[in-house]
Design a protein around this motif. Structure first.
Motif, PDB file in Angstrom:
ATOM      1  N   MET A   1      -4.924 -45.418  -2.463  1.00 48.06           N
ATOM      2  CA  MET A   1      -4.404 -44.274  -3.280  1.00 48.06           C
ATOM      3  C   MET A   1      -5.426 -43.880  -4.364  1.00 48.06           C
ATOM      4  O   MET A   1      -5.634 -42.776  -4.501  1.00 48.06           O
ATOM      5  CB  MET A   1      -2.975 -44.615  -3.677  1.00 48.06           C
ATOM      6  N   LEU A   2      -5.811 -44.958  -5.150  1.00 47.11           N
ATOM      7  CA  LEU A   2      -6.793 -44.799  -5.918  1.00 47.11           C
ATOM      8  C   LEU A   2      -8.025 -44.084  -5.860  1.00 47.11           C
ATOM      9  O   LEU A   2      -8.586 -43.241  -6.263  1.00 47.11           O
ATOM     10  CB  LEU A   2      -7.187 -45.956  -6.919  1.00 47.11           C
ATOM     11  N   VAL A   3      -8.537 -44.525  -4.344  1.00 53.19           N
ATOM     12  CA  VAL A   3      -9.663 -43.930  -3.483  1.00 53.19           C
ATOM     13  C   VAL A   3      -9.567 -42.550  -3.495  1.00 53.19           C
ATOM     14  O   VAL A   3     -10.313 -41.640  -3.749  1.00 53.19           O
ATOM     15  CB  VAL A   3     -10.398 -44.873  -2.576  1.00 53.19           C
ATOM     16  N   ILE A   4      -8.479 -42.108  -2.961  1.00 50.38           N
ATOM     17  CA  ILE A   4      -8.180 -40.668  -2.581  1.00 50.38           C
ATOM     18  C   ILE A   4      -7.978 -39.890  -4.134  1.00 50.38           C
ATOM     19  O   ILE A   4      -8.509 -38.807  -4.005  1.00 50.38           O
ATOM     20  CB  ILE A   4      -6.722 -40.579  -1.856  1.00 50.38           C
ATOM     21  N   LEU A   5      -7.347 -40.507  -5.028  1.00 52.57           N
ATOM     22  CA  LEU A   5      -7.296 -39.715  -6.303  1.00 52.57           C
ATOM     23  C   LEU A   5      -8.683 -39.356  -6.843  1.00 52.57           C
ATOM     24  O   LEU A   5      -8.956 -38.408  -7.236  1.00 52.57           O
ATOM     25  CB  LEU A   5      -6.417 -40.401  -7.357  1.00 52.57           C
ATOM     26  N   LEU A   6      -9.552 -40.414  -6.796  1.00 52.97           N
ATOM     27  CA  LEU A   6     -10.702 -40.589  -7.351  1.00 52.97           C
ATOM     28  C   LEU A   6     -11.870 -39.716  -6.615  1.00 52.97           C
ATOM     29  O   LEU A   6     -12.220 -38.840  -7.077  1.00 52.97           O
ATOM     30  CB  LEU A   6     -11.446 -41.915  -7.408  1.00 52.97           C
ATOM     31  N   GLY A   7     -11.648 -39.605  -5.144  1.00 52.72           N
ATOM     32  CA  GLY A   7     -12.387 -38.597  -4.387  1.00 52.72           C
ATOM     33  C   GLY A   7     -11.939 -37.293  -4.583  1.00 52.72           C
ATOM     34  O   GLY A   7     -12.884 -36.409  -4.853  1.00 52.72           O
ATOM     35  N   GLY A   8     -10.611 -36.904  -4.867  1.00 50.51           N
ATOM     36  CA  GLY A   8     -10.237 -35.593  -5.052  1.00 50.51           C
ATOM     37  C   GLY A   8     -10.842 -35.171  -6.426  1.00 50.51           C
ATOM     38  O   GLY A   8     -11.227 -33.933  -6.710  1.00 50.51           O
ATOM     39  N   ALA A   9     -10.600 -36.040  -7.734  1.00 55.87           N
ATOM     40  CA  ALA A   9     -11.413 -35.860  -8.951  1.00 55.87           C
ATOM     41  C   ALA A   9     -12.589 -35.545  -8.580  1.00 55.87           C
ATOM     42  O   ALA A   9     -13.214 -34.449  -9.476  1.00 55.87           O
ATOM     43  CB  ALA A   9     -11.001 -36.952  -9.782  1.00 55.87           C
ATOM     44  N   VAL A  10     -13.444 -36.234  -8.157  1.00 56.17           N
ATOM     45  CA  VAL A  10     -14.724 -36.031  -7.731  1.00 56.17           C
ATOM     46  C   VAL A  10     -15.219 -34.641  -7.316  1.00 56.17           C
ATOM     47  O   VAL A  10     -16.139 -33.668  -7.357  1.00 56.17           O
ATOM     48  CB  VAL A  10     -15.637 -37.184  -7.116  1.00 56.17           C
ATOM     49  N   GLY A  11     -14.451 -34.400  -6.035  1.00 59.71           N
ATOM     50  CA  GLY A  11     -14.420 -33.270  -5.226  1.00 59.71           C
ATOM     51  C   GLY A  11     -14.246 -31.845  -6.470  1.00 59.71           C
ATOM     52  O   GLY A  11     -14.943 -31.013  -6.012  1.00 59.71           O
ATOM     53  N   LEU A  12     -13.078 -31.981  -7.090  1.00 58.12           N
ATOM     54  CA  LEU A  12     -12.971 -30.834  -8.237  1.00 58.12           C
ATOM     55  C   LEU A  12     -13.920 -30.770  -8.999  1.00 58.12           C
ATOM     56  O   LEU A  12     -14.316 -29.499  -9.342  1.00 58.12           O
ATOM     57  CB  LEU A  12     -11.529 -30.993  -8.700  1.00 58.12           C
ATOM     58  N   TYR A  13     -14.439 -31.695  -9.542  1.00 55.69           N
ATOM     59  CA  TYR A  13     -15.725 -31.663 -10.427  1.00 55.69           C
ATOM     60  C   TYR A  13     -16.759 -30.898  -9.931  1.00 55.69           C
ATOM     61  O   TYR A  13     -17.546 -30.193 -10.487  1.00 55.69           O
ATOM     62  CB  TYR A  13     -16.001 -33.106 -11.281  1.00 55.69           C
ATOM     63  N   ILE A  14     -17.228 -31.379  -8.614  1.00 56.79           N
ATOM     64  CA  ILE A  14     -18.327 -31.014  -7.963  1.00 56.79           C
ATOM     65  C   ILE A  14     -18.213 -29.417  -7.833  1.00 56.79           C
ATOM     66  O   ILE A  14     -18.819 -28.514  -7.728  1.00 56.79           O
ATOM     67  CB  ILE A  14     -18.483 -31.705  -6.518  1.00 56.79           C
ATOM     68  N   TRP A  15     -16.898 -28.783  -7.586  1.00 56.27           N
ATOM     69  CA  TRP A  15     -16.596 -27.618  -7.169  1.00 56.27           C
ATOM     70  C   TRP A  15     -16.654 -26.771  -8.618  1.00 56.27           C
ATOM     71  O   TRP A  15     -17.108 -25.610  -8.576  1.00 56.27           O
ATOM     72  CB  TRP A  15     -15.055 -27.497  -6.483  1.00 56.27           C
ATOM     73  N   TYR A  16     -16.166 -27.326  -9.527  1.00 53.16           N
ATOM     74  CA  TYR A  16     -16.279 -26.774 -10.690  1.00 53.16           C
ATOM     75  C   TYR A  16     -17.835 -26.650 -11.269  1.00 53.16           C
ATOM     76  O   TYR A  16     -18.054 -25.627 -11.857  1.00 53.16           O
ATOM     77  CB  TYR A  16     -15.767 -27.905 -11.983  1.00 53.16           C
ATOM     78  N   ALA A  17     -18.449 -27.482 -10.927  1.00 53.38           N
ATOM     79  CA  ALA A  17     -19.945 -27.586 -11.312  1.00 53.38           C
ATOM     80  C   ALA A  17     -20.645 -26.656 -10.614  1.00 53.38           C
ATOM     81  O   ALA A  17     -21.405 -25.799 -11.096  1.00 53.38           O
ATOM     82  CB  ALA A  17     -20.695 -28.853 -11.127  1.00 53.38           C
TER      83      ALA A  17
END
Length: 186
Positions: A1-17
């Motif tokens: 679950m933590l991996v999914i949340l971390l992956g989602g956060a990284v994905g959002l950051y990449i999109w934000y960037a």
């Protein structure tokens, strides 16, 4: 679950960037347009000074171009996406008036054969070609930014990335799309 949340956060950051990068690219391309417009604005007084010697009958046109140049001079740091469309319209009017000036100048053989006027026309044509290229780069950057914002989750991140309004594409005026009738300018 933590991996999914971390992956989602990284994905959002990449999109934000990506949104921030594209917004900055639009700003950069606007700067490129401003640089080319500044060259055109710097050229205008020289063209008008040369033309004024020969074209006393066209005094109204020369005064109109001078007033329009003052009104639309690029402002350093001006990046309000909501006002870009107005700026593009004013610049289109200035370009049309300059084209009209060169067309009217054809009626003055001494003027059109003048070395300074020939050089001014060559410089003007070069600057206009550079403005057209800068506008193509701008439209490309706007398209990339719009795609990043309009594809999910870009819309959710746009405000956070400093994109509250989307910049307009540069579009030519209806008058510029119409065929040119040289007789109208003589």
């Amino acid at each position: 679950m933590l991996v999914i949340l971390l992956g989602g956060a990284v994905g959002l950051y990449i999109w934000y960037a990506a949104i921030v990068t594209r917004r900055n690219k639009v700003d950069e391309t606007l700067g490129g347009i401003d640089a080319q417009l500044q060259q055109r604005h710097d050229l205008i007084p020289n063209v008008l000074a040369i033309a004024r010697r020969f074209m006393e009958h066209e005094k109204t046109l020369l005064e109109e171009i001078t007033a329009l140049r003052t009104k639309v001079a690029p402002q350093v740091g001006e990046r309000d996406f909501a006002k870009i469309g107005e700026k593009f319209q004013a610049e289109a009017k200035l370009g049309a008036d300059l084209t009209r000036l060169f067309a009217v100048a054809e009626n003055y053989p001494d003027l059109t054969s003048s070395g300074p006027m020939i050089e001014a026309q060559r410089s003007y044509n070069e600057v206009e070609a550079n403005i057209a290229a800068a506008r193509r780069f701008y439209n490309s950057a706007v398209g990339d930014l719009r795609n990043a914002v309009q594809i999910f989750p870009g819309g959710l991140l746009a405000g956070v990335a400093g994109v509250s309004t989307l910049p307009p594409f540069y579009e030519t005026t209806e008058a510029a799309r119409a065929p040119v009738n040289a007789v109208d300018h003589l």
